[in-house]
Design a protein around this motif. Structure first.
Motif, PDB file in Angstrom:
ATOM      1  N   ALA A 172       0.790  -1.208  -0.152  1.00 18.41           N
ATOM      2  CA  ALA A 172      -0.022   0.104   0.021  1.00 18.41           C
ATOM      3  C   ALA A 172       0.968   1.299   0.083  1.00 18.41           C
ATOM      4  O   ALA A 172       0.739   2.220  -0.686  1.00 18.41           O
ATOM      5  N   LEU A 173       2.089   1.134   0.867  1.00 16.66           N
ATOM      6  CA  LEU A 173       2.849   2.376   0.654  1.00 16.66           C
ATOM      7  C   LEU A 173       3.622   2.369  -0.583  1.00 16.66           C
ATOM      8  O   LEU A 173       3.716   3.526  -1.111  1.00 16.66           O
ATOM      9  N   ALA A 174       3.994   1.360  -1.216  1.00 19.89           N
ATOM     10  CA  ALA A 174       4.810   1.410  -2.368  1.00 19.89           C
ATOM     11  C   ALA A 174       3.768   2.152  -3.583  1.00 19.89           C
ATOM     12  O   ALA A 174       4.184   2.750  -4.297  1.00 19.89           O
ATOM     13  N   HIS A 175       2.641   1.567  -3.697  1.00 19.13           N
ATOM     14  CA  HIS A 175       1.583   2.169  -4.406  1.00 19.13           C
ATOM     15  C   HIS A 175       1.370   3.655  -4.223  1.00 19.13           C
ATOM     16  O   HIS A 175       1.416   4.383  -5.311  1.00 19.13           O
ATOM     17  N   ALA A 176       1.174   4.057  -2.908  1.00 20.65           N
ATOM     18  CA  ALA A 176       1.109   5.336  -2.776  1.00 20.65           C
ATOM     19  C   ALA A 176       2.254   6.222  -3.049  1.00 20.65           C
ATOM     20  O   ALA A 176       2.102   7.626  -3.591  1.00 20.65           O
ATOM     21  N   ILE A 177       3.460   5.729  -3.043  1.00 17.02           N
ATOM     22  CA  ILE A 177       4.513   6.558  -3.301  1.00 17.02           C
ATOM     23  C   ILE A 177       4.677   6.630  -4.837  1.00 17.02           C
ATOM     24  O   ILE A 177       4.783   7.904  -5.534  1.00 17.02           O
ATOM     25  N   ALA A 178       4.381   5.617  -5.536  1.00 18.12           N
ATOM     26  CA  ALA A 178       4.407   5.488  -7.049  1.00 18.12           C
ATOM     27  C   ALA A 178       3.210   6.622  -7.586  1.00 18.12           C
ATOM     28  O   ALA A 178       3.644   7.164  -8.461  1.00 18.12           O
TER      29      ALA A 178
END
Length: 179
Positions: free
Chosen positions: A25-31
C-alpha cells in the motif's frame, strides 16, 4: 469537553486516525505521488501556456526524468519507466532512501530558440489518504521552491520568472511586442 485532556485526546485521535501505510500500500502510494506530481506540473504548465498565448511560447514538462539516487535517466512515458517506478517505490517503502528526481521544463519561443529550466523534485512520503502535498519542487534557475499541489500558483509564478530571466539573458524572445 470541560477537561483540557479531552481536547488533547481529540487532537491525537484526529492526527492518528488514518492508519500508517505499509508494504505494498505504501509502495503504491509513493508511485502514485510521483505520477500525481508530474500530472500536476503538466496541468500548471498548460495553464501558463494559455496565459502567455500572445508570447507564442511552447512550454512543456520534459519527458525524461533522472533518479538522483542512481542517476538513471528515463522517459516518463515509457513502459520501462513504469517498471522502474514500481521497483523504485517498493524499495522506498521497504527501506526508505532518497526520493529525489531531476526534471526539466522545455521552453521554445516563436523563433524556435529553446531552453531548459531545471527542476529538483522531492516526492513526499504518503501519510494516509489526506490528499495533501505530494512533492516539493525547486526551480534551479531561481532557487524558488514550493510544495505541490497546494502552491500551484507559486509554481506558475516561478515558471514565468524563469522565462523572464531567459528573455533578459537573450536566450528566448517573446512574440508579443513590448509596450
Amino acid at each position: 469537553m470541560s477537561d483540557p485532556d479531552d481536547l488533547f485526546e481529540m487532537y491525537r485521535n484526529d492526527r492518528g486516525g488514518a492508519a500508517a501505510l505499509k508494504g505494498d500500500a505504501l509502495a503504491h502510494a509513493i508511485a502514485d505521488n510521483v505520477r500525481r506530481t508530474f500530472a500536476t506540473m503538466e496541468k500548471l504548465v498548460a495553464e501558463v501556456v494559455q496565459v502567455l498565448a500572445q508570447a507564442r511560447y511552447a512550454i512543456r514538462v520534459g519527458p525524461t526524468v533522472t533518479d538522483r539516487a542512481t542517476y538513471v535517466r528515463l522517459d516518463r512515458t515509457s513502459e520501462s519507466f513504469r517498471d522502474y517506478l514500481r521497483m523504485w517505490s517498493q524499495q522506498r517503502a521497504e527501506g526508505g532512501g532518497g526520493m529525489h528526481w531531476e526534471a526539466q521544463i522545455l521552453v521554445t519561443d516563436h523563433r524556435r530558440a529553446s531552453a531548459e529550466i531545471g527542476l529538483g523534485v522531492t516526492i513526499e512520503r504518503p501519510v494516509g489518504a489526506d490528499g495533501g502535498d505530494v512533492a516539493f519542487v525547486e526551480f534551479w534557475t531561481t532557487g524558488q521552491g514550493m510544495p505541490l499541489p497546494s502552491e500551484g500558483r507559486a509554481f506558475q509564478r516561478a515558471l514565468v520568472a524563469s522565462i523572464v530571466r531567459l528573455e533578459e539573458a537573450g536566450t528566448l524572445r517573446s512574440a508579443k511586442p513590448k509596450a
